[in-house]
Every structure is written in C-alpha cells, then in structure tokens.
Motif scaffolding. Structure first.
Motif, PDB file in Angstrom:
ATOM      1  N   PHE A  20       0.692  -1.118   0.002  1.00 42.31           N
ATOM      2  CA  PHE A  20       0.071  -0.164  -0.046  1.00 42.31           C
ATOM      3  C   PHE A  20       1.037   1.220   0.007  1.00 42.31           C
ATOM      4  O   PHE A  20       0.947   2.006   1.062  1.00 42.31           O
ATOM      5  CB  PHE A  20      -0.941  -0.035   1.037  1.00 42.31           C
ATOM      6  N   ALA A  21       1.592   1.400  -0.991  1.00 42.19           N
ATOM      7  CA  ALA A  21       2.381   2.506  -1.110  1.00 42.19           C
ATOM      8  C   ALA A  21       1.859   3.723  -1.266  1.00 42.19           C
ATOM      9  O   ALA A  21       2.235   4.959  -0.619  1.00 42.19           O
ATOM     10  CB  ALA A  21       3.502   2.444  -2.205  1.00 42.19           C
ATOM     11  N   GLN A  23      -1.583   4.444  -0.310  1.00 43.81           N
ATOM     12  CA  GLN A  23      -2.845   4.711   0.672  1.00 43.81           C
ATOM     13  C   GLN A  23      -2.480   4.269   2.164  1.00 43.81           C
ATOM     14  O   GLN A  23      -1.832   3.176   2.347  1.00 43.81           O
ATOM     15  CB  GLN A  23      -4.076   3.962  -0.122  1.00 43.81           C
ATOM     16  N   ILE A  25      -3.139   2.283   5.654  1.00 40.54           N
ATOM     17  CA  ILE A  25      -3.702   0.914   5.755  1.00 40.54           C
ATOM     18  C   ILE A  25      -4.945   0.992   6.785  1.00 40.54           C
ATOM     19  O   ILE A  25      -5.139   1.922   7.342  1.00 40.54           O
ATOM     20  CB  ILE A  25      -2.553   0.114   6.816  1.00 40.54           C
ATOM     21  N   HIS A  30      -2.734  -5.702   8.058  1.00 41.03           N
ATOM     22  CA  HIS A  30      -1.750  -5.226   7.109  1.00 41.03           C
ATOM     23  C   HIS A  30      -0.963  -4.268   7.972  1.00 41.03           C
ATOM     24  O   HIS A  30       0.031  -3.468   7.391  1.00 41.03           O
ATOM     25  CB  HIS A  30      -2.002  -4.534   5.918  1.00 41.03           C
ATOM     26  N   LEU A  31      -1.309  -3.753   9.186  1.00 45.85           N
ATOM     27  CA  LEU A  31      -0.671  -2.871   9.961  1.00 45.85           C
ATOM     28  C   LEU A  31       0.517  -3.557  10.907  1.00 45.85           C
ATOM     29  O   LEU A  31       0.174  -4.130  11.668  1.00 45.85           O
ATOM     30  CB  LEU A  31      -1.659  -2.090  10.947  1.00 45.85           C
ATOM     31  N   ARG A  34       2.373  -1.789  15.140  1.00 42.98           N
ATOM     32  CA  ARG A  34       1.740  -0.956  15.983  1.00 42.98           C
ATOM     33  C   ARG A  34       0.653  -1.362  16.904  1.00 42.98           C
ATOM     34  O   ARG A  34      -0.299  -0.939  17.262  1.00 42.98           O
ATOM     35  CB  ARG A  34       0.861  -0.088  14.884  1.00 42.98           C
ATOM     36  N   ASP A  57       5.709  12.775  13.291  1.00 47.36           N
ATOM     37  CA  ASP A  57       6.408  13.071  11.912  1.00 47.36           C
ATOM     38  C   ASP A  57       5.524  12.771  10.773  1.00 47.36           C
ATOM     39  O   ASP A  57       4.787  11.938  10.751  1.00 47.36           O
ATOM     40  CB  ASP A  57       7.837  12.665  11.684  1.00 47.36           C
ATOM     41  N   VAL A  60       4.731   8.970   9.062  1.00 50.08           N
ATOM     42  CA  VAL A  60       5.141   7.545   9.971  1.00 50.08           C
ATOM     43  C   VAL A  60       4.167   6.752  10.173  1.00 50.08           C
ATOM     44  O   VAL A  60       4.500   5.538  10.531  1.00 50.08           O
ATOM     45  CB  VAL A  60       5.801   8.029  11.557  1.00 50.08           C
ATOM     46  N   GLY A  61       3.103   6.872   9.648  1.00 52.46           N
ATOM     47  CA  GLY A  61       1.805   6.184   9.716  1.00 52.46           C
ATOM     48  C   GLY A  61       0.541   6.414  10.492  1.00 52.46           C
ATOM     49  O   GLY A  61      -0.068   5.607  10.945  1.00 52.46           O
ATOM     50  N   LYS A  62       0.471   7.814  10.705  1.00 53.36           N
ATOM     51  CA  LYS A  62      -0.618   8.411  11.661  1.00 53.36           C
ATOM     52  C   LYS A  62      -1.895   7.993  11.043  1.00 53.36           C
ATOM     53  O   LYS A  62      -2.991   7.410  11.799  1.00 53.36           O
ATOM     54  CB  LYS A  62      -0.313   9.644  11.639  1.00 53.36           C
ATOM     55  N   GLU A 168      -5.114  14.747   9.386  1.00 55.45           N
ATOM     56  CA  GLU A 168      -4.390  16.101   9.291  1.00 55.45           C
ATOM     57  C   GLU A 168      -5.056  17.340   9.943  1.00 55.45           C
ATOM     58  O   GLU A 168      -5.195  18.357   9.337  1.00 55.45           O
ATOM     59  CB  GLU A 168      -4.423  16.350   7.652  1.00 55.45           C
ATOM     60  N   VAL A 202       0.547  16.130  11.981  1.00 55.52           N
ATOM     61  CA  VAL A 202       2.075  16.505  11.966  1.00 55.52           C
ATOM     62  C   VAL A 202       2.301  17.344  13.171  1.00 55.52           C
ATOM     63  O   VAL A 202       1.855  18.452  13.154  1.00 55.52           O
ATOM     64  CB  VAL A 202       2.690  16.845  10.970  1.00 55.52           C
ATOM     65  N   ILE A 236       6.727  -5.911   6.406  1.00 53.29           N
ATOM     66  CA  ILE A 236       6.352  -5.329   5.293  1.00 53.29           C
ATOM     67  C   ILE A 236       6.776  -6.040   3.955  1.00 53.29           C
ATOM     68  O   ILE A 236       5.942  -6.761   3.219  1.00 53.29           O
ATOM     69  CB  ILE A 236       6.593  -3.757   5.255  1.00 53.29           C
ATOM     70  N   PRO A 264       7.345   3.823   6.226  1.00 46.12           N
ATOM     71  CA  PRO A 264       6.960   2.567   5.788  1.00 46.12           C
ATOM     72  C   PRO A 264       6.592   2.852   3.909  1.00 46.12           C
ATOM     73  O   PRO A 264       6.675   1.780   3.521  1.00 46.12           O
ATOM     74  CB  PRO A 264       5.413   2.459   6.538  1.00 46.12           C
TER      75      PRO A 264
HETATM   76  N1  LIG Z   1       2.299   0.111  10.446  1.00 42.45           N
HETATM   77  C1  LIG Z   1       2.340   0.193   9.217  1.00 42.45           C
HETATM   78  N2  LIG Z   1       2.694  -1.002   8.570  1.00 42.45           N
HETATM   79  C2  LIG Z   1       2.943  -1.059   7.281  1.00 42.45           C
HETATM   80  N3  LIG Z   1       2.535  -0.064   6.523  1.00 42.45           N
HETATM   81  C3  LIG Z   1       2.302   0.924   7.004  1.00 42.45           C
HETATM   82  C4  LIG Z   1       2.131   1.139   8.314  1.00 42.45           C
HETATM   83  N4  LIG Z   1       1.986   2.479   8.594  1.00 42.45           N
HETATM   84  C5  LIG Z   1       1.629   3.176   7.396  1.00 42.45           C
HETATM   85  N5  LIG Z   1       2.123   2.477   6.447  1.00 42.45           N
HETATM   86  C6  LIG Z   1       2.041   2.806   5.211  1.00 42.45           C
HETATM   87  O1  LIG Z   1       3.013   3.849   5.060  1.00 42.45           O
HETATM   88  C7  LIG Z   1       2.466   4.866   4.151  1.00 42.45           C
HETATM   89  C8  LIG Z   1       2.165   6.113   4.902  1.00 42.45           C
HETATM   90  O2  LIG Z   1       1.485   5.878   5.781  1.00 42.45           O
HETATM   91  P1  LIG Z   1       0.299   6.989   6.426  1.00 42.45           P
HETATM   92  O3  LIG Z   1      -0.305   7.797   5.435  1.00 42.45           O
HETATM   93  O4  LIG Z   1      -0.481   6.334   7.359  1.00 42.45           O
HETATM   94  O5  LIG Z   1       1.249   7.875   6.993  1.00 42.45           O
HETATM   95  P2  LIG Z   1       0.921   9.455   7.808  1.00 42.45           P
HETATM   96  O6  LIG Z   1       1.429   9.687   8.856  1.00 42.45           O
HETATM   97  O7  LIG Z   1      -0.521   9.605   8.032  1.00 42.45           O
HETATM   98  O8  LIG Z   1       1.510  10.568   6.728  1.00 42.45           O
HETATM   99  P3  LIG Z   1       1.140  11.901   6.476  1.00 42.45           P
HETATM  100  O9  LIG Z   1       1.953  12.846   7.729  1.00 42.45           O
HETATM  101  O10 LIG Z   1       1.864  12.232   5.013  1.00 42.45           O
HETATM  102  O11 LIG Z   1      -0.280  12.187   6.412  1.00 42.45           O
HETATM  103  C9  LIG Z   1       1.101   4.397   3.615  1.00 42.45           C
HETATM  104  O12 LIG Z   1       1.699   3.652   2.460  1.00 42.45           O
HETATM  105  C10 LIG Z   1       0.690   3.224   4.444  1.00 42.45           C
HETATM  106  O13 LIG Z   1       0.079   2.374   3.753  1.00 42.45           O
END
Ligand SMILES: Nc1ncnc2c1ncn2[C@@H]1O[C@H](COP(=O)(O)OP(=O)(O)OP(=O)(O)O)[C@@H](O)[C@H]1O
Ligand SMILES: [Mg+2]
Length: 460
Positions: A20-21, A23, A25, A30-31, A34, A57, A60-62, A168, A202, A236, A264
């Motif tokens: 899921f590059a 979008q 998760i 798939h997570l 965490r 940051d 990071v996956g928020k 956001e 962020v 992953i 990720p």
């Molecule tokens: N725990 C995880 N395991 C696997 N993949 C992950 C995980 N967390 C995030 N990802 C993947 O990493 C990428 C970024 O994740 P996400 O969009 O959730 O980050 P974000 O912190 O919300 O980013 P932004 O600050 O740009 O909003 C996505 O492609 C998502 O699928």
C-alpha cells in the motif's frame, strides 16, 4: 512467467492487495509494528468521553493507525466517518461535515423508515427527510452548545457505535479554531455524546497542535507515533513476498529496513518495485536476488513522488557531482541531528567508499552544508533553534530518500538507532561481492563502524 501461478494481471492485482505505497492501511492484518498503540487506543476508547490524538512526523503512519483503530471500533452497521481537514476548516465546518456524513450513512435512511427509531432530533430533523447541504447545516450551528447537540444527533443517526477520524488536523491554519476543539470535546463529555473522535496531526507535541492550555485536557489520549521498528519494516517486505511464495534473504530485507529510515512508504515502494523486477525475470523466481533488490531500488527512486524528489534535485541539479556526496553525508549515522564535524567524518567515509580522494576540505564542505539551508538548494537542512551548531532535516522523510539515493550509488550509510536485541542479531556485511557495488566496502559492519569523529553521541 517468472513467478509460478501468476500472469501479469493476477500478479499486479495481488500485489495491490498486499502493498500500500499510496494509501493508508485500513485493517490490522496489514498494519505492522503498531500493536501497542492499537491496544492503547482500544483501551482508551472504553472510557466514556475520551478521544484520541495521534501525532508525529510526516509519513510515519498516523492515518493508517487512525483508520485501522476506527475500523476496529466502529460497529458493523456503518462505515466510520472519515474527515480530512483543510487549511480553511473551522470547528463549525467540521461538525457540519460530520453531521452531513452521518445523515448520509444513517440507519434511518438505510432502513428506509422515516420513523425516528426513538431518536429525538432538533437540528437534523429536516435534513433526514429532505435533501440538505453541508452549508445548510453549517448555518444552523451558532454556538458551541449547538455544535455539541448536532454531534449528539449525528451520532445517534449514524450507528450503534460511531467514530470519526479527523485526519491532518494540523492543516487547519487558524490556531483559535484548533484550540476550540478542546472545548468541544470537554462539552461532548459533559453532555455524554456517544461519538468518538480520533485526530491525527503532524507535530512534535499536543501543545504544538492544540496550544499549551488546551492540550492538557483529560479527555484526550495522546499517542506519539515513532518511526516504524526494524522488525515491522521487514515484516512489510516478508509479508508481501510471502503472498507469492517467494522468500527473501535476511541480508536483503535488512538492507530495505535500513534504507527506508523507518518510513513505511519507502518500504512498500521498494518492495513493490523489487517484486515487479522478480516478475520480469526470465527465470522462474522462488527467492529474491540482489539484482531484483537493486533494480527495485532504482525504479523506486525514479518513480517516487515529485514532492519528495524536488528538494534533492534542487540541491544537486546543475552543480558538480560533489553536491550529491555532501548530501549523502548529511543522511549518514543513526542520529537525526548532527554537528558539522560529524557530517564531515561521514563525507570522508563516503569518499573512501567511492575510492575518491577528498575533493572538499573542511571549510569548503562547511560552506556547502550551510547552503543546503537555502531555498535555492532545496531548503533541506535547518538548524536546531536551541543549539545552532546542530543540523537536522527540515522534512525528516526526505532523509530516507537521500539514503535510498546513496544506496543506489553503492554507498552504505549507517542505520539509525536500533535497540540492543536487534543489534545483536544484525551483523550484516556489506554487499560488494554481488557485482553491483563499484567500490570496496569498508571492513566490518556498517552501522557499528568506528570512524574518526564518527561517534555522534559523544561528540558535542
Ligand atoms: N504500521 C504500518 N505497517 C505497514 N505499512 C504502514 C504502516 N503505517 C503506515 N504504512 C504505510 O506507510 C505509508 C504512510 O502511511 P500514512 O499515510 O498512514 O502516514 P501518515 O503519517 O498519515 O503520513 P502523512 O503525514 O503524510 O499524512 C502508507 O503507504 C501506508 O500504507
Ligand atoms: Mg496522513
């Protein structure tokens, strides 16, 4: 066909189900990495009146954690309410948006009963039976008390156990509007509104996002999200390859984990391109080879989003190749904030790997590093305001891209800090013997190497 049992269409389709590059998760399988945070969120959501704020940051996956937690909490009679915050958003516009979504997903609409199921509606009654717009709803909300009532009605219309993600949140530009959310959730608690909220933003702290006074409220569980752990990063890679019955050598998945710098997105992207490279192989592939990794890395660098590439190109373009090496030197080491001396030591190390003589002396090197703060050089670095001798990345995620570039040029940079147990199991030699690297690797293990001035921690 290089991967047994898959034609191109089947392969691409399956790949899109496991990587899921592009979008966030949505579900727990798939997570990776965490579990602790999910558990904390789950427990906090049992408490009446408590809401969640996930911060950290960029990248990071928020959003992924928020979406997964929301999917776990939301009752099956509806989808959770997903709201993206925009710079001009206000408390009222967001409440109106939640109400609008709730009405559309409403149990009442679904069951096609206009009977109210015992729900008493003051604000949303007209909206349920006739078409309404977000603007109409917005007009009805005059006070904070109105907003709370609207949310209560929206919650009961929406589902058994409703939850909304306000993604956001940091993008809302008006600080007063952001701060007003603290009052809103306090009052939601007093009035027992059965709607849960998960905010993401962020930022380094809740103070930064809500203001010092508002961030202390008891109704908010703050979850600071760190970069992804090492084992989660390689999960992953392994999970995706495993979906095709392909194995990945430990040295390769550890390289991916080191290069992606805990972001990720990079791990997904490199793995996606690497698996395509395996698919394109003329031989049948059951194990990833180094050439698949290197092709995948180069393809990933090429197709990475322009927003991430631009600063790098601005710093490097139309200038001598030396700038690239200076840039790589900034992304070496496990420490994210570094002094000039330490970066020069990285530069020396890089030039040794390239088998080049040192083209820049210390003074010239310093001048170039300072330039990297300018917008005409991509505004890549900033100084730490509390210690002007320290340099850090303005956009931390860019560090991962710089590390990928260095790796693609055969330079292995030191990884960032890893915990002791992982360190003991990770004695990864450099990979020069595999016919890709042009220069001889340094002796020993790259993230444990000793260098002159190379120990960032002691060197202050
Ligand atoms: N725990 C995880 N395991 C696997 N993949 C992950 C995980 N967390 C995030 N990802 C993947 O990493 C990428 C970024 O994740 P996400 O969009 O959730 O980050 P974000 O912190 O919300 O980013 P932004 O600050 O740009 O909003 C996505 O492609 C998502 O699928
Ligand atoms: Mg996000």
């Amino acid at each position: 066909m290089a991967i047994a049992g898959f034609d191109k269409h089947q392969f691409g389709t399956r790949l899109n189900e496991v990587l899921f590059a592009s979008q966030p998760i949505q579900s727990v399988e798939h997570l990776f990495g965490r579990q602790q945070e999910l558990d904390r969120i789950e427990k906090a959501l049992f408490a009446s009146g408590r809401h969640i704020f996930i911060y950290g940051d960029r990248g990071v996956g928020k959003s992924s954690l928020a979406a997964t937690a929301a999917n776990q909490y939301q009752s099956a009679d509806s989808e959770y309410i997903d709201i993206g915050c925009s710079p001009d958003a206000t408390l009222k516009s967001i409440v109106a948006n939640i109400a609008y979504r709730a009405i559309h997903a409403s149990r009442l609409r679904k069951t096609k009963h206009n009977a109210s199921m015992g729900i008493e509606l003051r604000f949303l009654k007209a909206a349920v039976v006739s078409e309404t717009t977000q603007a109409n709803l917005h007009e009805e909300i005059v006070s904070l008390a109105d907003a709370v009532d609207v949310l209560r009605e929206a919650a009961s219309l929406h589902s058994e156990r409703p939850i909304a993600v306000l993604d956001e949140f940091d993008r809302i530009s008006d600080v007063n509007e952001r701060a007003a959310f603290a009052d809103l959730i306090k009052q939601m608690g007093d009035k027992k509104v059965p709607l849960k909220l998960i905010f993401t933003g962020v930022g380094k702290s809740l103070d930064e996002l809500l203001g010092a006074h508002q961030s202390a409220i008891r109704q908010l569980e703050g979850i600071e999200l760190p970069k992804l752990s090492w084992d989660a990063r390689w999960d992953i890679v392994l999970a995706a390859a495993g979906a095709f019955g392909i194995s990945v050598d430990k040295e390769i998945y550890i390289r991916i984990a080191a290069v992606c710098d805990g972001y990720p997105y990079y791990a997904h992207f490199i793995t996606e391109k690497m698996l395509w490279s395996a698919f394109d192989d003329s031989d049948l592939v059951s194990e990833i080879k180094w050439e698949h990794y290197h092709t995948g890395l180069r393809d990933a660098i090429e197709s990475i989003s322009a927003e991430l590439k631009r600063p790098y190109q601005e710093a490097v373009n139309k200038r001598s190749g030396e700038y690239e090496e200076v840039l790589w030197a900034t992304a070496d080491s496990e420490y994210l904030e570094r002094f000039m001396k330490q970066m020069y030591s990285s530069y020396e190390y890089i030039m040794k790997q390239r088998r080049s003589s040192l083209t820049l002396n210390y003074d010239k090197f310093c001048a170039r590093i300072r330039k990297l703060r300018d917008t005409s050089y991509g505004a890549i670095l900033i100084n730490d305001p509390s210690n002007p001798g320290l340099y850090a990345y303005r956009e931390k995620m860019l560090r991962g891209y710089v590390r990928m570039q260095a790796e693609a040029h055969g330079i292995e940079l030191a990884g960032e800090k890893i915990d002791q147990t992982v360190r003991q199991t990770m004695r990864v030699p450099s990979s020069a013997s595999r016919g890709y690297y042009t220069s001889k690797p340094p002796p020993g293990i790259h993230w444990e190497r000793e260098r002159r001035n190379g120990n960032d921690q002691e060197d202050t």
